[in-house]
Design a protein around this motif. Structure first.
Motif, PDB file in Angstrom:
ATOM      1  N   ASP A 166       0.840  -1.186   0.000  1.00 20.40           N
ATOM      2  CA  ASP A 166       0.000   0.000   0.000  1.00 20.40           C
ATOM      3  C   ASP A 166       0.880   1.244   0.000  1.00 20.40           C
ATOM      4  O   ASP A 166       1.541   1.553   0.981  1.00 20.40           O
ATOM      5  CB  ASP A 166      -0.903  -0.007   1.247  1.00 20.40           C
ATOM      6  N   THR A 167       0.873   1.985  -1.146  1.00 17.71           N
ATOM      7  CA  THR A 167       1.725   3.166  -1.255  1.00 17.71           C
ATOM      8  C   THR A 167       1.266   4.291  -0.348  1.00 17.71           C
ATOM      9  O   THR A 167       2.007   5.246  -0.126  1.00 17.71           O
ATOM     10  CB  THR A 167       1.738   3.657  -2.711  1.00 17.71           C
ATOM     11  N   LYS A 168       0.065   4.231   0.153  1.00 22.21           N
ATOM     12  CA  LYS A 168      -0.444   5.254   1.058  1.00 22.21           C
ATOM     13  C   LYS A 168       0.082   5.074   2.477  1.00 22.21           C
ATOM     14  O   LYS A 168      -0.141   5.921   3.334  1.00 22.21           O
ATOM     15  CB  LYS A 168      -1.977   5.225   1.070  1.00 22.21           C
TER      16      LYS A 168
END
Length: 324
Positions: free
Chosen positions: A37-39
């Motif tokens: 998850d890049t967030k």
């Protein structure tokens, strides 16, 4: 001879120059692979579980972004400590590297305190939560506190938020005998009788796959770590062990070396058991954040002996309770 885990002058020099954040940015190793998850991973959640008998067990849950692909790491403090020792250091680092993490306040530590109202309504609770720890308390940590954590992990597993079939526990000083005995208990659970052959039956336990034991106490009142170590090292279980201590820890008195010797007598011990002494006289969770290389060694150990283990997510309910 003592098997020093990843101990080279070069690694210590690198570690002393760069912070863990810098290392994680420049390293191409899978050990420092970030969450899918890049967030960023979810924010940690503080919760209170209830152990058998009514004792509240405070935890911080660092959920992983990798859902059912996430191995689990449980963190246990030393005597007089609490989960905050992990929450501001190792726990977020493990979470960023793809692990679901649960830090725990064992009974009579941190926020796991029995209120007057709790004690008044439960005849099984004797004395206040601030009383001196007794043999009954230590036994309850094994039988009740850790089992409450296991049940929480089970619920999260069934929701596909993590994969509890690949669980590691990191323990410091007092909690080491607790962990060794709980790991033995976990592997002693008889599988559900839901298949004709043992290999096909759904396990009730068999979740603990690796242990990191920092500045280990040999025993606590009512709980012996040595006796459990003799059984839990069985090659059939295949668990990985990393025992470590401060080289000048005045309270250690050879306990770490002795425990490693007890564990490493198994035939395949060189493949899954490690021992390391770190410079200085720090003990337990006080060794965290001191640029000793401990965090890096833990990540490498878990990468090999937890994350890379076979075992995809599977339903842990007995077959006769599943909607198939």
């Amino acid at each position: 001879m003592r098997n020093l885990l990843y101990c080279t002058k070069k690694s210590h020099l690198i570690y002393s120059i760069f912070t863990l954040v810098t290392i994680s940015l420049v390293s191409s190793s899978a050990v420092f692979a970030q969450s899918k998850d890049t967030k960023g991973p979810p924010k940690p959640q503080e919760m209170s579980l209830t152990a058998q008998g009514g004792w509240p067990i405070a935890i911080t849950y660092f959920e992983s972004s990798n859902a059912s692909d996430s191995p689990v790491v449980v963190l246990l403090h030393g005597k007089g400590g609490n989960k905050r020792a992990w929450d501001m250091s190792l726990a977020p680092l493990l979470q960023k590297n793809g692990y679901a993490v649960v830090s725990v306040d064992l009974r009579k530590h941190g926020k796991s305190q029995l209120t007057a109202a709790d004690a008044g309504g439960n005849q099984n609770q004797k004395g206040s939560s601030r009383d001196k720890l007794s043999a009954l308390d230590y036994r309850a940590m094994v039988a009740y506190d850790m089992e409450a954590v296991w049940k929480f992990l089970y619920d999260e597993h069934q929701k596909k938020h993590l994969n509890m079939q690949k669980t590691a526990i990191i323990a410091a000083d007092m909690s080491v005998p607790i962990v060794l005995n709980y790991a033995l208990y976990d592997w002693s659970k008889v599988p559900y009788d839901d298949a004709p052959v043992l290999a096909a039956k759904t396990p009730k336990g068999q979740t603990v796959r690796a242990l990191v034991l920092i500045s280990p106490d040999a025993s606590v009142p009512g709980v012996s770590g040595s006796r459990a170590a003799v059984k839990v090292k069985d090659p059939i279980l295949g668990m990985g062990f990393f025992v470590c201590t401060g080289a000048s820890d005045s309270l250690d008195r050879g306990a770490a070396s002795k425990l490693y010797t007890q564990l490493s007598s198994a035939q395949d011990s060189k493949e899954r058991m490690y021992f390391k002494e770190y410079p200085g006289k720090l003990r337990g969770t006080d060794m965290l954040g001191k640029r000793l290389g401990l965090e890096l060694d833990i990540l490498k150990f878990l990468e090999k002996h937890l994350k890379r283990l076979p075992g995809d997510w599977s339903d842990r309910r007995p077959r006769y309770d599943r909607d198939e």
